[in-house]
Design a protein around this motif. Structure first.
Motif, PDB file in Angstrom:
ATOM      1  N   ALA A  65       0.831  -1.209   0.000  1.00 55.42           N
ATOM      2  CA  ALA A  65       0.000   0.000   0.000  1.00 55.42           C
ATOM      3  C   ALA A  65       0.863   1.256   0.000  1.00 55.42           C
ATOM      4  O   ALA A  65       0.540   2.247  -0.658  1.00 55.42           O
ATOM      5  CB  ALA A  65      -0.940  -0.006   1.202  1.00 55.42           C
ATOM      6  N   SER A  66       1.981   1.216   0.731  1.00 57.88           N
ATOM      7  CA  SER A  66       2.898   2.362   0.744  1.00 57.88           C
ATOM      8  C   SER A  66       3.474   2.604  -0.639  1.00 57.88           C
ATOM      9  O   SER A  66       3.623   3.757  -1.075  1.00 57.88           O
ATOM     10  CB  SER A  66       4.029   2.111   1.744  1.00 57.88           C
ATOM     11  OG  SER A  66       3.550   2.015   3.062  1.00 57.88           O
ATOM     12  N   MET A  67       3.809   1.519  -1.342  1.00 51.66           N
ATOM     13  CA  MET A  67       4.318   1.640  -2.708  1.00 51.66           C
ATOM     14  C   MET A  67       3.279   2.290  -3.604  1.00 51.66           C
ATOM     15  O   MET A  67       3.581   3.221  -4.371  1.00 51.66           O
ATOM     16  CB  MET A  67       4.688   0.257  -3.246  1.00 51.66           C
ATOM     17  CG  MET A  67       5.220   0.235  -4.676  1.00 51.66           C
ATOM     18  SD  MET A  67       3.931   0.218  -5.978  1.00 51.66           S
ATOM     19  CE  MET A  67       3.150  -1.363  -5.680  1.00 51.66           C
ATOM     20  N   ALA A  68       2.035   1.837  -3.528  1.00 45.95           N
ATOM     21  CA  ALA A  68       0.980   2.394  -4.373  1.00 45.95           C
ATOM     22  C   ALA A  68       0.749   3.868  -4.081  1.00 45.95           C
ATOM     23  O   ALA A  68       0.463   4.653  -4.987  1.00 45.95           O
ATOM     24  CB  ALA A  68      -0.310   1.603  -4.179  1.00 45.95           C
ATOM     25  N   LEU A  69       0.895   4.259  -2.819  1.00 47.21           N
ATOM     26  CA  LEU A  69       0.700   5.657  -2.428  1.00 47.21           C
ATOM     27  C   LEU A  69       1.923   6.523  -2.701  1.00 47.21           C
ATOM     28  O   LEU A  69       1.843   7.749  -2.628  1.00 47.21           O
ATOM     29  CB  LEU A  69       0.368   5.737  -0.935  1.00 47.21           C
ATOM     30  CG  LEU A  69      -1.065   5.422  -0.541  1.00 47.21           C
ATOM     31  CD1 LEU A  69      -1.198   5.288   0.962  1.00 47.21           C
ATOM     32  CD2 LEU A  69      -2.004   6.506  -1.065  1.00 47.21           C
ATOM     33  N   GLY A  70       3.063   5.890  -2.983  1.00 45.95           N
ATOM     34  CA  GLY A  70       4.278   6.653  -3.211  1.00 45.95           C
ATOM     35  C   GLY A  70       4.903   7.171  -1.938  1.00 45.95           C
ATOM     36  O   GLY A  70       5.625   8.177  -1.958  1.00 45.95           O
ATOM     37  N   LEU A  71       4.659   6.495  -0.791  1.00 46.57           N
ATOM     38  CA  LEU A  71       5.289   6.884   0.465  1.00 46.57           C
ATOM     39  C   LEU A  71       6.765   6.512   0.439  1.00 46.57           C
ATOM     40  O   LEU A  71       7.186   5.694  -0.372  1.00 46.57           O
ATOM     41  CB  LEU A  71       4.589   6.189   1.631  1.00 46.57           C
ATOM     42  CG  LEU A  71       3.102   6.512   1.830  1.00 46.57           C
ATOM     43  CD1 LEU A  71       2.538   5.704   3.000  1.00 46.57           C
ATOM     44  CD2 LEU A  71       2.894   7.999   2.057  1.00 46.57           C
ATOM     45  N   PRO A  72       7.566   7.070   1.325  1.00 48.64           N
ATOM     46  CA  PRO A  72       8.985   6.727   1.347  1.00 48.64           C
ATOM     47  C   PRO A  72       9.209   5.235   1.602  1.00 48.64           C
ATOM     48  O   PRO A  72       8.461   4.601   2.359  1.00 48.64           O
ATOM     49  CB  PRO A  72       9.528   7.572   2.509  1.00 48.64           C
ATOM     50  CG  PRO A  72       8.584   8.720   2.614  1.00 48.64           C
ATOM     51  CD  PRO A  72       7.247   8.170   2.265  1.00 48.64           C
ATOM     52  N   THR A  73      10.233   4.678   0.943  1.00 51.67           N
ATOM     53  CA  THR A  73      10.602   3.279   1.160  1.00 51.67           C
ATOM     54  C   THR A  73      11.174   3.100   2.567  1.00 51.67           C
ATOM     55  O   THR A  73      11.730   4.053   3.122  1.00 51.67           O
ATOM     56  CB  THR A  73      11.649   2.835   0.125  1.00 51.67           C
ATOM     57  OG1 THR A  73      12.795   3.705   0.229  1.00 51.67           O
ATOM     58  CG2 THR A  73      11.092   2.889  -1.281  1.00 51.67           C
ATOM     59  N   PRO A  74      11.064   1.931   3.176  1.00 56.52           N
ATOM     60  CA  PRO A  74      10.448   0.698   2.672  1.00 56.52           C
ATOM     61  C   PRO A  74       8.953   0.626   2.885  1.00 56.52           C
ATOM     62  O   PRO A  74       8.351  -0.400   2.650  1.00 56.52           O
ATOM     63  CB  PRO A  74      11.163  -0.378   3.502  1.00 56.52           C
ATOM     64  CG  PRO A  74      11.385   0.288   4.824  1.00 56.52           C
ATOM     65  CD  PRO A  74      11.723   1.723   4.493  1.00 56.52           C
ATOM     66  N   GLY A  75       8.328   1.708   3.317  1.00 57.47           N
ATOM     67  CA  GLY A  75       6.899   1.747   3.573  1.00 57.47           C
ATOM     68  C   GLY A  75       6.588   1.778   5.047  1.00 57.47           C
ATOM     69  O   GLY A  75       7.332   1.267   5.880  1.00 57.47           O
TER      70      GLY A  75
END
Length: 337
Positions: free
Chosen positions: A237-247
């Motif tokens: 979900a973090s990836m889809a939202l474009g949040l900082p890695t690793p989420g």
């Protein structure tokens, strides 16, 4: 209720879930900017706000008063109700409905005329004391040029509307991310960068269905995928939202008001989240809502990263009457509604 384990994903969300993985939970529990910092002295001309042309590196000058480590800093992020008009040199003119408010840390951070860290200074944040000023920002720009202070780094410059108008490195903002949560990202030409719309979020979610040589990304609480995100549901979900890695983790997705806000079930739109933040890492879960399957709203289609399978795109009833009641709907604040 779902069966834990193979049919329902385990999500690494407890304070010690990720300690064996890259980018563990400490990133989400403690701000990387809250630390004792070895200061570097800028020329007096910079401290006076006369310009920093030719200076590369840090965006602030000589400290005054107590150190950043001795400053009590807050973690809240509020939203101002006023409309602001932002004008950036070389970036055109943009209009935003609101500006987000953030705490700062340290002393004598230089606010620049443009997104170029070598551009003239137009003011200074925290002139006399660490964390003295809160800032408001209406958008941010990924410059592609990293600014670091200690172990904290960011390529983002925030456009400030107060207390000084200009551009400030996000390193100066007291948050655990390398960019401002919930604040629009713009390109250098003043146009929104890809990643801000609901459809773009769903498009990113869909990439993991075939990212593993044509197959779905496998599920893991301990591993990160090639793009740097954890391979569990909250990392997905973090990836889809474009949040900082690793989420962030599932609890963070549900409770951090800089990322999401609660909403009613009937208000769900594409890109919203349904989150079960209760329990432990064996039963917490998050899915990405895509669409209702019928007018009765008895089921919906969603993207998810689930245990025993990996990335999936399927019909679900989590959070619906007759489904798993632990799931609650949330809206990513990046969508602005």
């Amino acid at each position: 209720m779902y069966e834990h384990g193979s049919t329902h994903p385990a999500d690494s969300t407890s304070p010690t879930d990720h300690t064996a993985a890259a980018g563990g939970p400490a990133e989400h529990r403690r701000s990387p900017f809250r630390r004792a910092v070895v200061r570097r002295v800028l020329p007096a001309v910079v401290a006076a706000g006369l310009g920093v042309t030719g200076f590369a590196g840090l965006a602030h000058g000589t400290p005054a008063g107590p150190s950043a480590a001795a400053t009590k800093l807050t973690r809240d992020t509020a939203t101002a109700a006023t409309t602001v008009s932002a004008r950036a040199s070389g970036a055109g003119s943009v209009r935003r409905a609101a500006a987000a408010d953030f705490p700062t840390w340290g002393t004598r951070w230089v606010v620049h005329a443009t997104t170029d860290a070598g551009s003239p200074a137009v003011g200074m944040i925290n002139k006399t004391a660490p964390g003295q000023d809160r800032i408001t920002a209406d958008y941010q720009v990924d410059t592609g040029r990293k600014v670091c202070e200690g172990s904290a780094c960011s390529t983002f410059m925030a456009h400030l509307t107060g207390p000084v108008t200009g551009f400030l490195s996000v390193v100066a903002v007291d948050i655990p991310q390398d960019r401002l949560p919930g604040v629009p990202v713009q390109g250098g030409g003043g146009q929104p960068q890809p990643g801000g719309s609901r459809q773009e979020m769903l498009n990113r979610a869909a990439t993991w269905l075939t990212a593993n040589n044509g197959s779905q990304v496998p599920y893991s609480q301990a591993k990160v995928w090639k793009d740097g995100y954890r391979q569990d549901c909250s990392g997905y979900a973090s990836m889809a939202l474009g949040l900082p890695t690793p989420g962030t983790n599932t609890v963070g997705l549900a409770t951090n008001r800089g990322i999401t806000r609660p909403l009613a079930l009937g208000e769900l739109k594409p890109g919203d989240l349904l989150i079960d933040a209760a329990g432990d890492n064996n039963n917490r879960h998050v899915v990405i809502f895509e669409k209702w399957n019928n007018d009765a709203h008895s089921s919906y289609t969603a993207y998810e990263q689930r245990g025993g399978h990996g990335t999936d795109h399927r019909t679900l009833t989590y959070g619906l009457p007759g489904g798993d009641a632990e799931f609650k709907p949330y809206r990513p604040v990046t969508f602005g509604d």
